[in-house]
Design an enzyme around this catalytic site. Structure first.
Site, PDB file in Angstrom:
ATOM      1  N   CYS A   2     -45.433 -72.343 -34.029  1.00  0.00           N
ATOM      2  CA  CYS A   2     -45.339 -73.394 -35.041  1.00  0.00           C
ATOM      3  C   CYS A   2     -43.997 -73.285 -35.761  1.00  0.00           C
ATOM      4  O   CYS A   2     -43.355 -72.240 -35.746  1.00  0.00           O
ATOM      5  CB  CYS A   2     -46.424 -73.327 -36.100  1.00  0.00           C
ATOM      6  SG  CYS A   2     -48.081 -73.160 -35.446  1.00  0.00           S
ATOM      7  N   ARG A  27     -40.815 -75.224 -31.246  1.00  0.00           N
ATOM      8  CA  ARG A  27     -41.757 -74.156 -31.580  1.00  0.00           C
ATOM      9  C   ARG A  27     -43.210 -74.597 -31.425  1.00  0.00           C
ATOM     10  O   ARG A  27     -44.138 -73.803 -31.637  1.00  0.00           O
ATOM     11  CB  ARG A  27     -41.534 -73.680 -33.010  1.00  0.00           C
ATOM     12  CG  ARG A  27     -40.130 -73.181 -33.268  1.00  0.00           C
ATOM     13  CD  ARG A  27     -39.973 -72.777 -34.709  1.00  0.00           C
ATOM     14  NE  ARG A  27     -40.829 -71.669 -35.031  1.00  0.00           N
ATOM     15  CZ  ARG A  27     -40.521 -70.398 -34.840  1.00  0.00           C
ATOM     16  NH1 ARG A  27     -39.356 -70.082 -34.327  1.00  0.00           N
ATOM     17  NH2 ARG A  27     -41.363 -69.453 -35.155  1.00  0.00           N
ATOM     18  N   TRP A  75     -48.385 -75.480 -32.932  1.00  0.00           N
ATOM     19  CA  TRP A  75     -48.752 -75.080 -31.580  1.00  0.00           C
ATOM     20  C   TRP A  75     -50.086 -74.366 -31.743  1.00  0.00           C
ATOM     21  O   TRP A  75     -50.154 -73.263 -32.276  1.00  0.00           O
ATOM     22  CB  TRP A  75     -47.699 -74.149 -30.993  1.00  0.00           C
ATOM     23  CG  TRP A  75     -47.912 -73.793 -29.555  1.00  0.00           C
ATOM     24  CD1 TRP A  75     -47.658 -74.572 -28.468  1.00  0.00           C
ATOM     25  CD2 TRP A  75     -48.407 -72.550 -29.040  1.00  0.00           C
ATOM     26  NE1 TRP A  75     -47.957 -73.890 -27.323  1.00  0.00           N
ATOM     27  CE2 TRP A  75     -48.425 -72.648 -27.633  1.00  0.00           C
ATOM     28  CE3 TRP A  75     -48.850 -71.366 -29.634  1.00  0.00           C
ATOM     29  CZ2 TRP A  75     -48.856 -71.620 -26.812  1.00  0.00           C
ATOM     30  CZ3 TRP A  75     -49.273 -70.333 -28.812  1.00  0.00           C
ATOM     31  CH2 TRP A  75     -49.277 -70.461 -27.417  1.00  0.00           C
ATOM     32  N   ASN A 100     -46.976 -70.142 -40.186  1.00  0.00           N
ATOM     33  CA  ASN A 100     -46.622 -69.864 -38.796  1.00  0.00           C
ATOM     34  C   ASN A 100     -47.089 -68.444 -38.515  1.00  0.00           C
ATOM     35  O   ASN A 100     -46.736 -67.533 -39.263  1.00  0.00           O
ATOM     36  CB  ASN A 100     -45.091 -70.004 -38.659  1.00  0.00           C
ATOM     37  CG  ASN A 100     -44.530 -69.375 -37.403  1.00  0.00           C
ATOM     38  OD1 ASN A 100     -43.419 -68.906 -37.385  1.00  0.00           O
ATOM     39  ND2 ASN A 100     -45.303 -69.354 -36.340  1.00  0.00           N
ATOM     40  N   GLY A 101     -47.901 -68.268 -37.476  1.00  0.00           N
ATOM     41  CA  GLY A 101     -48.362 -66.914 -37.147  1.00  0.00           C
ATOM     42  C   GLY A 101     -49.874 -66.885 -36.932  1.00  0.00           C
ATOM     43  O   GLY A 101     -50.505 -67.931 -36.745  1.00  0.00           O
ATOM     44  N   GLU A 483     -36.913 -67.201 -11.006  1.00  0.00           N
ATOM     45  CA  GLU A 483     -36.516 -68.081 -12.099  1.00  0.00           C
ATOM     46  C   GLU A 483     -36.573 -69.547 -11.643  1.00  0.00           C
ATOM     47  O   GLU A 483     -37.005 -70.422 -12.385  1.00  0.00           O
ATOM     48  CB  GLU A 483     -35.112 -67.693 -12.590  1.00  0.00           C
ATOM     49  CG  GLU A 483     -34.511 -68.576 -13.646  1.00  0.00           C
ATOM     50  CD  GLU A 483     -35.341 -68.727 -14.919  1.00  0.00           C
ATOM     51  OE1 GLU A 483     -36.303 -67.970 -15.138  1.00  0.00           O
ATOM     52  OE2 GLU A 483     -35.045 -69.654 -15.689  1.00  0.00           O
ATOM     53  N   LYS A 487     -38.921 -72.429 -13.353  1.00  0.00           N
ATOM     54  CA  LYS A 487     -38.410 -73.720 -13.842  1.00  0.00           C
ATOM     55  C   LYS A 487     -39.251 -74.857 -13.283  1.00  0.00           C
ATOM     56  O   LYS A 487     -39.654 -75.754 -13.998  1.00  0.00           O
ATOM     57  CB  LYS A 487     -36.945 -73.957 -13.433  1.00  0.00           C
ATOM     58  CG  LYS A 487     -35.864 -73.197 -14.138  1.00  0.00           C
ATOM     59  CD  LYS A 487     -35.641 -73.549 -15.569  1.00  0.00           C
ATOM     60  CE  LYS A 487     -36.559 -72.799 -16.463  1.00  0.00           C
ATOM     61  NZ  LYS A 487     -36.297 -71.526 -16.951  1.00  0.00           N
ATOM     62  N   GLU A 490     -42.786 -74.941 -14.791  1.00  0.00           N
ATOM     63  CA  GLU A 490     -42.786 -75.279 -16.230  1.00  0.00           C
ATOM     64  C   GLU A 490     -42.660 -76.774 -16.466  1.00  0.00           C
ATOM     65  O   GLU A 490     -43.360 -77.326 -17.309  1.00  0.00           O
ATOM     66  CB  GLU A 490     -41.572 -74.628 -16.919  1.00  0.00           C
ATOM     67  CG  GLU A 490     -41.758 -73.218 -17.360  1.00  0.00           C
ATOM     68  CD  GLU A 490     -40.494 -72.656 -18.019  1.00  0.00           C
ATOM     69  OE1 GLU A 490     -40.631 -72.041 -19.076  1.00  0.00           O
ATOM     70  OE2 GLU A 490     -39.372 -72.832 -17.483  1.00  0.00           O
ATOM     71  N   HIS A 506     -46.225 -60.844   5.040  1.00  0.00           N
ATOM     72  CA  HIS A 506     -47.362 -60.051   4.571  1.00  0.00           C
ATOM     73  C   HIS A 506     -48.357 -60.888   3.779  1.00  0.00           C
ATOM     74  O   HIS A 506     -49.113 -60.351   2.978  1.00  0.00           O
ATOM     75  CB  HIS A 506     -46.865 -58.874   3.727  1.00  0.00           C
ATOM     76  CG  HIS A 506     -46.004 -57.922   4.505  1.00  0.00           C
ATOM     77  ND1 HIS A 506     -46.490 -57.188   5.564  1.00  0.00           N
ATOM     78  CD2 HIS A 506     -44.682 -57.625   4.419  1.00  0.00           C
ATOM     79  CE1 HIS A 506     -45.503 -56.458   6.079  1.00  0.00           C
ATOM     80  NE2 HIS A 506     -44.397 -56.719   5.413  1.00  0.00           N
ATOM     81  N   LYS A 605     -41.058 -73.071 -27.128  1.00  0.00           N
ATOM     82  CA  LYS A 605     -39.799 -72.382 -26.835  1.00  0.00           C
ATOM     83  C   LYS A 605     -39.817 -70.940 -27.323  1.00  0.00           C
ATOM     84  O   LYS A 605     -39.350 -70.037 -26.657  1.00  0.00           O
ATOM     85  CB  LYS A 605     -38.666 -73.136 -27.522  1.00  0.00           C
ATOM     86  CG  LYS A 605     -37.317 -72.486 -27.302  1.00  0.00           C
ATOM     87  CD  LYS A 605     -36.468 -73.334 -26.434  1.00  0.00           C
ATOM     88  CE  LYS A 605     -35.255 -72.633 -25.937  1.00  0.00           C
ATOM     89  NZ  LYS A 605     -35.281 -72.444 -24.485  1.00  0.00           N
TER      90      LYS A 605
HETATM   91  C1  G6P Z   1     -41.152 -68.773 -23.946  1.00  0.00           C
HETATM   92  C2  G6P Z   1     -40.131 -69.798 -23.498  1.00  0.00           C
HETATM   93  C3  G6P Z   1     -39.340 -69.240 -22.316  1.00  0.00           C
HETATM   94  C4  G6P Z   1     -38.712 -67.919 -22.678  1.00  0.00           C
HETATM   95  C5  G6P Z   1     -39.758 -66.909 -23.183  1.00  0.00           C
HETATM   96  C6  G6P Z   1     -39.100 -65.675 -23.771  1.00  0.00           C
HETATM   97  O1  G6P Z   1     -42.136 -68.636 -22.985  1.00  0.00           O
HETATM   98  O2  G6P Z   1     -40.769 -71.008 -23.141  1.00  0.00           O
HETATM   99  O3  G6P Z   1     -38.318 -70.160 -21.964  1.00  0.00           O
HETATM  100  O4  G6P Z   1     -38.062 -67.390 -21.561  1.00  0.00           O
HETATM  101  O5  G6P Z   1     -40.531 -67.510 -24.228  1.00  0.00           O
HETATM  102  O6  G6P Z   1     -38.371 -66.054 -24.909  1.00  0.00           O
HETATM  103  P1  G6P Z   1     -37.140 -65.255 -25.490  1.00  0.00           P
HETATM  104  O7  G6P Z   1     -36.727 -66.070 -26.699  1.00  0.00           O
HETATM  105  O8  G6P Z   1     -37.658 -63.907 -25.894  1.00  0.00           O
HETATM  106  O9  G6P Z   1     -36.092 -65.176 -24.461  1.00  0.00           O
END
Ligand code: G6P
Length: 610
Positions: A2, A27, A75, A100-101, A483, A487, A490, A506, A605
């Site tokens: 949040c 957030r 969130w 937030n938390g 990665e 992507k 996501e 395998h 994020k």
């Molecule tokens: C969330 C974001 C990712 C990010 C991860 C770690 O899941 O959606 O994009 O890689 O957190 O975040 P950080 O800020 O610790 O890199």
């Protein structure tokens, strides 16, 4: 998670709060709300399900005018996204808070408060906090004391902003485990989860520390630390350009951020390398001392940052000859570990606020790891403040939830760190100069890959109606494949799995058919011949291949094999360059599918909860 924002001013604050929320949507974005103190002394609250735009529409119809206010973008953790669960929460009609938390002991507090006669209208843990503050307010008659007494009873993580209609001149805020920054204005002051939210109104910030409580008035900010002693947190000026949070000419933040990579990779190198050497001092004045006698590196991170750590492991072992372990923070923090002597603890985080990464760092420090190094993108974040040595990535604010430029700048910073470490472990001047030359070429090489954008957009069409996909790589290109798969899942919601290509036979080969596109990254390194055999295995089962390859790797296009040629790169820097086409591929698949590219469903994020 949040995002919270608050303002106490002499002017109407609804526009400031709304813009702050828009900038904090990364957030969380399942509902939003605001409360302001109106001229008649009453609090008006507006809450809407959905993104901040829905709240903005509601406020456009019925304004929320006032010179003191708080706002929130959510969130969901406790309770579904709904108007009743949206913040601000109120106790009666005079006291409002945003949070937030997560409050861990909320159930027992809720039972106590219910027994004391408080009525609950939501399923949130936050409503417990507002009633608790109200209970303490009735006892103490002062908001600051009420908040102090209430937080003494909370367990968990929180950043809170509180307002009371009977005390119209201030906000009371506090933090414990969730970020909170004070924005300093002239005749007005602000608070937010992240300085980005307040850039339109100020560039001067005070970063609250864990356990801080603050009284925010129009012309003063008073802070107390956990023990109740007055604290001076100093004022820091914001470092990045204020317009970095705008999309500019781009359709999505993600695309803008992909295109910024040549510039931000360069910025991350700048001042840290000469034509042939890494400037160890530029990694921190203590860098030399900290890197001496490092016998083991323990990397901790989450999500995309974890993949950066996985790439770094190959570099650290190959160039520095130092053993390196990489683990996701949420696993590391809940198991017993064997600490090898002289282990350097390295946290990678874009935000510097990821709860699991911070918890792992705190644990590691308590357990006596040699020193903590952070690779981070947000100045003033908790991770930066709690680490012994920090290498800032210079990516600038990253808004798209799917991380792109943060990843490639993390890799750049990690490679510089590796070279500095390797120098203490026998890397020759000539080897260092060769890799530094390759690093200098990165911005230009990434530009060349960006020029392939329209070809990659064409390839993306083949993924539109697929439900599954496989990503293959070998060596340091395996985490690049991971990665790439992250992507794609996501933002396009296509199931994507990454495998080290040698593992194909395998298990995953059983899945391969014409409905399962297989994406491969194939720079011209010493594993390329083996990789080509793996591709044959796929082709023989009717799988359609999408290969990003160096011309010299001689992967031939043909029936069911699409090859996109990537400019020749040094094997060490290849993970950085080969990441970019995979980002573009995911982006274009998501655009074709019409998903919400910058704010994919269910994600956020910055994950500041466990
Ligand atoms: C969330 C974001 C990712 C990010 C991860 C770690 O899941 O959606 O994009 O890689 O957190 O975040 P950080 O800020 O610790 O890199």
């Amino acid at each position: 998670m949040c995002g919270i924002v608050g303002a106490v001013s002499e002017r109407d604050v609804q526009g400031i709060l709304l813009e702050g929320l828009r900038r904090l949507e990364y957030r969380g974005y399942d509902s939003a709300g605001m409360a302001v103190l109106q001229a008649d002394g009453s609090i008006r609250r507006a809450r809407e399900v959905g993104k901040v735009a829905a709240l903005a529409d509601a406020i456009a119809e019925t304004p929320c005018r006032g010179d003191l206010g708080i706002a929130h973008t959510r969130w969901a953790t406790h309770g579904e996204p709904s108007r009743l669960n949206a913040h601000p929460h109120m106790s009666g009609d005079r006291l409002a808070i945003v949070h937030n938390g997560i409050i861990e002991n909320y159930q027992e507090l809720r039972d106590q408060l219910k027994a004391a006669g408080f009525e609950f209208t939501s399923q949130t843990d936050t409503e417990v906090v507002v009633h608790l503050i109200e209970q303490e307010y009735r006892r103490t008659g002062a908001l600051i004391e009420a908040v102090r007494a209430a937080i003494g009873q909370l367990r968990g993580a929180y950043a809170l902003a509180v307002m009371h209609a009977d005390e119209p001149d201030h906000l009371v805020v506090c933090r414990e485990g969730s970020p909170l920054v004070v924005g300093v204005g002239i005749g007005e002051n602000f608070i937010a989860s992240d300085q980005l939210a307040l850039l339109p109104v100020t560039d001067r910030f005070m970063f609250l520390e864990e356990g801080d409580l603050a009284d925010i008035r129009r012309d003063s900010v008073k802070i107390w630390d956990r023990s109740g002693a007055p604290a001076d947190r100093g004022i820091t000026r914001f470092e990045h350009g204020a317009d970095s949070a705008d999309k500019g000419e781009y359709r999505h933040y993600m695309l803008k951020e992909i295109y910024e990579q040549p510039k931000v990779i360069k910025a991350t190198m700048e001042g840290r390398v000469t034509a042939s050497r890494v400037l160890e001092q530029a990694l921190g004045t203590e860098a030399g001392k900290l890197l001496e006698n490092v016998r083991h590196v323990q990397i901790i991170a989450c999500g995309t940052s974890y993949h950066a750590g996985m790439v770094a492991r190959y570099w650290i072992e190959e160039l520095a000859g130092v053993p390196c372990s990489v683990e996701v923070a949420s696993e590391f923090r809940y198991r017993k570990h064997v600490i090898q002597p002289d282990t350097l603890f390295l946290c990678i985080s874009q935000s510097g606020e990821t709860a699991d990464t911070l918890a792992a760092l705190r644990q590691a420090k308590a357990a006596g790891f040699r020193a903590a190094l952070a690779i981070c993108n947000v100045p003033g974040s908790s991770l930066v403040r709690e680490s012994d040595l920090v290498i800032m990535t210079q990516a600038g604010p990253e808004i798209g939830v799917a991380s792109t430029k943060a990843f490639t700048t993390q890799l750049t910073a990690l490679l510089l760190f590796t070279l500095a470490l390797a120098r203490h472990n026998g890397l020759s001047e000539q080897q260092e100069a060769e890799i530094i030359a390759a690093i200098h070429q990165l911005p230009g090489q990434v530009e060349q890959v960006l020029a392939l954008d329209s070809d990659i957009a064409e390839l993306a069409r083949a993924f539109m109606d697929k439900n599954h996909s496989l990503f293959l790589g070998r060596g340091a290109m395996y985490p690049v494949a991971q990665e790439g798969a992250l992507k794609l899942k996501e933002i396009s919601y296509i199931h994507a799995e990454a495998y080290p290509a040698g593992e194909l036979k395998h298990g995953p080969l059983a899945l391969v058919d014409s409905e399962m596109p297989v994406v491969t990254v194939a720079p011209n390194n010493d594993l390329v011949e083996k990789l080509k055999s793996n591709l044959e295995e796929v082709r023989a089962r009717g799988g359609e291949l999408f290969v990003f390859a160096d011309k010299a790797a001689e992967v031939k296009a043909g029936d069911g094999i699409h090859v996109l040629q990537i400019p020749p790169v040094h094997p060490i820097t290849a993970p950085i360059v080969y990441t970019v086409p995979l980002q573009l591929l995911s982006y274009h698949v998501a655009v074709l599918k019409g998903t919400d590219v910058d704010q994919p469903r269910n994600l956020a994020k910055s994950v500041t909860v466990e």
